[in-house]
Design a protein around this motif. Structure first.
Motif, PDB file in Angstrom:
ATOM      1  N   ASN A 111     -13.623   1.643  -2.277  1.00 16.11           N
ATOM      2  CA  ASN A 111     -12.498   2.575  -2.422  1.00 16.11           C
ATOM      3  C   ASN A 111     -11.683   2.239  -3.663  1.00 16.11           C
ATOM      4  OD1 ASN A 111     -12.744   4.331  -0.231  1.00 16.11           O
ATOM      5  ND2 ASN A 111     -11.544   3.030   1.123  1.00 16.11           N
ATOM      6  N   THR A 112     -11.386   0.960  -3.827  1.00 13.58           N
ATOM      7  CA  THR A 112     -10.563   0.495  -4.944  1.00 13.58           C
ATOM      8  C   THR A 112     -11.261   0.730  -6.277  1.00 13.58           C
ATOM      9  OG1 THR A 112      -9.545  -1.160  -3.515  1.00 13.58           O
ATOM     10  CG2 THR A 112      -9.386  -1.533  -5.878  1.00 13.58           C
ATOM     11  N   ILE A 113     -12.542   0.417  -6.351  1.00 14.66           N
ATOM     12  CA  ILE A 113     -13.301   0.606  -7.594  1.00 14.66           C
ATOM     13  C   ILE A 113     -13.429   2.084  -7.922  1.00 14.66           C
ATOM     14  CG2 ILE A 113     -15.601   0.346  -8.621  1.00 14.66           C
ATOM     15  CD1 ILE A 113     -15.750  -2.371  -7.056  1.00 14.66           C
ATOM     16  N   PHE A 114     -13.724   2.909  -6.922  1.00 13.92           N
ATOM     17  CA  PHE A 114     -13.823   4.357  -7.128  1.00 13.92           C
ATOM     18  C   PHE A 114     -12.495   4.899  -7.658  1.00 13.92           C
ATOM     19  CE2 PHE A 114     -13.569   8.738  -5.383  1.00 13.92           C
ATOM     20  CZ  PHE A 114     -14.635   9.290  -6.084  1.00 13.92           C
ATOM     21  N   ASP A 115     -11.398   4.468  -7.055  1.00 11.53           N
ATOM     22  CA  ASP A 115     -10.068   4.893  -7.500  1.00 11.53           C
ATOM     23  C   ASP A 115      -9.824   4.469  -8.947  1.00 11.53           C
ATOM     24  OD1 ASP A 115      -7.371   5.910  -7.195  1.00 11.53           O
ATOM     25  OD2 ASP A 115      -6.708   3.841  -6.970  1.00 11.53           O
ATOM     26  N   ALA A 116     -10.206   3.262  -9.302  1.00 10.39           N
ATOM     27  CA  ALA A 116      -9.986   2.762 -10.660  1.00 10.39           C
ATOM     28  C   ALA A 116     -10.846   3.502 -11.682  1.00 10.39           C
ATOM     29  CB  ALA A 116     -10.276   1.263 -10.717  1.00 10.39           C
TER      30      ALA A 116
ATOM     31  N   PRO B 252      -3.402   1.237 -15.301  1.00 13.53           N
ATOM     32  CA  PRO B 252      -4.589   1.135 -14.447  1.00 13.53           C
ATOM     33  C   PRO B 252      -4.985  -0.310 -14.110  1.00 13.53           C
ATOM     34  CG  PRO B 252      -4.955   2.763 -16.160  1.00 13.53           C
ATOM     35  CD  PRO B 252      -3.646   2.075 -16.474  1.00 13.53           C
ATOM     36  N   ILE B 253      -4.836  -1.211 -15.070  1.00  8.17           N
ATOM     37  CA  ILE B 253      -5.178  -2.614 -14.802  1.00  8.17           C
ATOM     38  C   ILE B 253      -4.243  -3.187 -13.741  1.00  8.17           C
ATOM     39  CG2 ILE B 253      -5.133  -4.943 -15.793  1.00  8.17           C
ATOM     40  CD1 ILE B 253      -6.305  -3.727 -18.360  1.00  8.17           C
ATOM     41  N   THR B 254      -2.964  -2.866 -13.841  1.00 10.74           N
ATOM     42  CA  THR B 254      -1.978  -3.368 -12.877  1.00 10.74           C
ATOM     43  C   THR B 254      -2.270  -2.856 -11.474  1.00 10.74           C
ATOM     44  OG1 THR B 254      -0.300  -3.464 -14.613  1.00 10.74           O
ATOM     45  CG2 THR B 254       0.484  -3.463 -12.333  1.00 10.74           C
ATOM     46  N   THR B 255      -2.520  -1.554 -11.344  1.00 13.14           N
ATOM     47  CA  THR B 255      -2.773  -0.995 -10.011  1.00 13.14           C
ATOM     48  C   THR B 255      -4.103  -1.481  -9.449  1.00 13.14           C
ATOM     49  OG1 THR B 255      -3.664   1.058 -10.956  1.00 13.14           O
ATOM     50  CG2 THR B 255      -1.321   1.040 -10.370  1.00 13.14           C
ATOM     51  N   PHE B 256      -5.115  -1.611 -10.301  1.00 11.50           N
ATOM     52  CA  PHE B 256      -6.416  -2.110  -9.841  1.00 11.50           C
ATOM     53  C   PHE B 256      -6.290  -3.557  -9.363  1.00 11.50           C
ATOM     54  CE2 PHE B 256     -10.542  -4.203 -10.764  1.00 11.50           C
ATOM     55  CZ  PHE B 256     -11.306  -3.543  -9.817  1.00 11.50           C
ATOM     56  N   ALA B 257      -5.623  -4.390 -10.145  1.00 15.57           N
ATOM     57  CA  ALA B 257      -5.460  -5.804  -9.766  1.00 15.57           C
ATOM     58  C   ALA B 257      -4.676  -5.930  -8.462  1.00 15.57           C
ATOM     59  CB  ALA B 257      -4.757  -6.563 -10.894  1.00 15.57           C
ATOM     60  N   THR B 258      -3.646  -5.119  -8.300  1.00 16.00           N
ATOM     61  CA  THR B 258      -2.858  -5.160  -7.066  1.00 16.00           C
ATOM     62  C   THR B 258      -3.701  -4.729  -5.874  1.00 16.00           C
ATOM     63  OG1 THR B 258      -0.871  -4.666  -8.349  1.00 16.00           O
ATOM     64  CG2 THR B 258      -0.738  -4.352  -5.964  1.00 16.00           C
ATOM     65  N   SER B 259      -4.498  -3.677  -6.056  1.00 15.66           N
ATOM     66  CA  SER B 259      -5.360  -3.193  -4.970  1.00 15.66           C
ATOM     67  C   SER B 259      -6.405  -4.239  -4.581  1.00 15.66           C
ATOM     68  CB  SER B 259      -6.045  -1.893  -5.371  1.00 15.66           C
ATOM     69  OG  SER B 259      -5.097  -0.872  -5.556  1.00 15.66           O
ATOM     70  N   VAL B 260      -6.993  -4.904  -5.567  1.00 10.70           N
ATOM     71  CA  VAL B 260      -7.973  -5.961  -5.278  1.00 10.70           C
ATOM     72  C   VAL B 260      -7.285  -7.121  -4.554  1.00 10.70           C
ATOM     73  CG1 VAL B 260      -9.489  -7.692  -6.328  1.00 10.70           C
ATOM     74  CG2 VAL B 260      -9.572  -5.330  -7.120  1.00 10.70           C
TER      75      VAL B 260
ATOM     76  N   SER C  72       0.834  -1.205   0.000  1.00  7.26           N
ATOM     77  CA  SER C  72       0.000   0.000   0.000  1.00  7.26           C
ATOM     78  C   SER C  72       0.867   1.252   0.000  1.00  7.26           C
ATOM     79  CB  SER C  72      -0.925   0.017   1.216  1.00  7.26           C
ATOM     80  OG  SER C  72      -1.852  -1.024   1.139  1.00  7.26           O
ATOM     81  N   THR C  73       1.906   1.243   0.797  1.00  7.24           N
ATOM     82  CA  THR C  73       2.835   2.377   0.835  1.00  7.24           C
ATOM     83  C   THR C  73       3.526   2.542  -0.513  1.00  7.24           C
ATOM     84  OG1 THR C  73       3.197   2.123   3.205  1.00  7.24           O
ATOM     85  CG2 THR C  73       4.892   3.299   1.978  1.00  7.24           C
TER      86      THR C  73
END
Length: 160
Positions: free
Chosen positions: A81-86, A51-59, A23-24
């Motif tokens: 939060n993750t979906i809104f960010d994506a 965006p796909i990479t960051t979304f997948a990592t966040s999920v 997360s950091t």
């Protein structure tokens, strides 16, 4: 039995520490002046793949937290939060700026800590999911209504 419980506790601590570190890295690893940012906004400069990479990592982070005993209510808040960010982050230019300020993963770690240390976000996610369903259903009905009006307008133009 005690040894097994100790192993499980250590595993949970390791995984939650890993979640915090990732997360950091995504949200606040680097500092320029007094401003902190991570890989998330930088990767979003690369269309589609970033965006796909960051979304997948966040999920993945949310799934690890859920696997370690976070309530469904906390997990749903984290996923939102993750979906809104994506979604907002995928808007060209605006999304890139947004990603420097909205730190979904850090927010999710905060929810995680509140869940474990303060006893917040306990229980079922039924209430959140019901409200979300009603909002989405209302939005769909409104969009279908606008589409209907647009269709009537087009037919009116063609008919005259």
């Amino acid at each position: 039995m005690k040894n097994n419980l100790s192993f499980e506790k250590e595993k949970r601590i390791r995984e939650l520490r890993w979640v915090e570190q990732v997360s950091t890295l995504l949200d606040s690893k680097f500092k320029v002046g007094g401003f902190r940012f991570g890989l998330d906004p930088l990767l979003n400069f690369f269309p589609i793949l970033g965006p796909i990479t960051t979304f997948a990592t966040s999920v993945l982070l949310v799934l690890v937290m859920f696997r370690n005993g976070v309530s469904s209510k906390a997990a749903v808040k984290m996923l939102l939060n993750t979906i809104f960010d994506a979604i907002i982050g995928s808007i060209p230019v605006l999304g890139n700026i947004f990603d420097f300020f909205f730190k979904a993963n850090k927010r999710n770690v905060k929810i995680l800590k509140e869940h474990y240390h303060d006893g917040k976000h306990e229980g079922s996610a039924k209430g959140i999911l019901t409200v979300l369903f009603i909002v989405l259903l209302t939005l769909c009905i409104f969009l279908f209504y606008l589409l209907w009006l647009f269709g009537e307008w087009i037919i009116g133009i063609i008919a005259h």
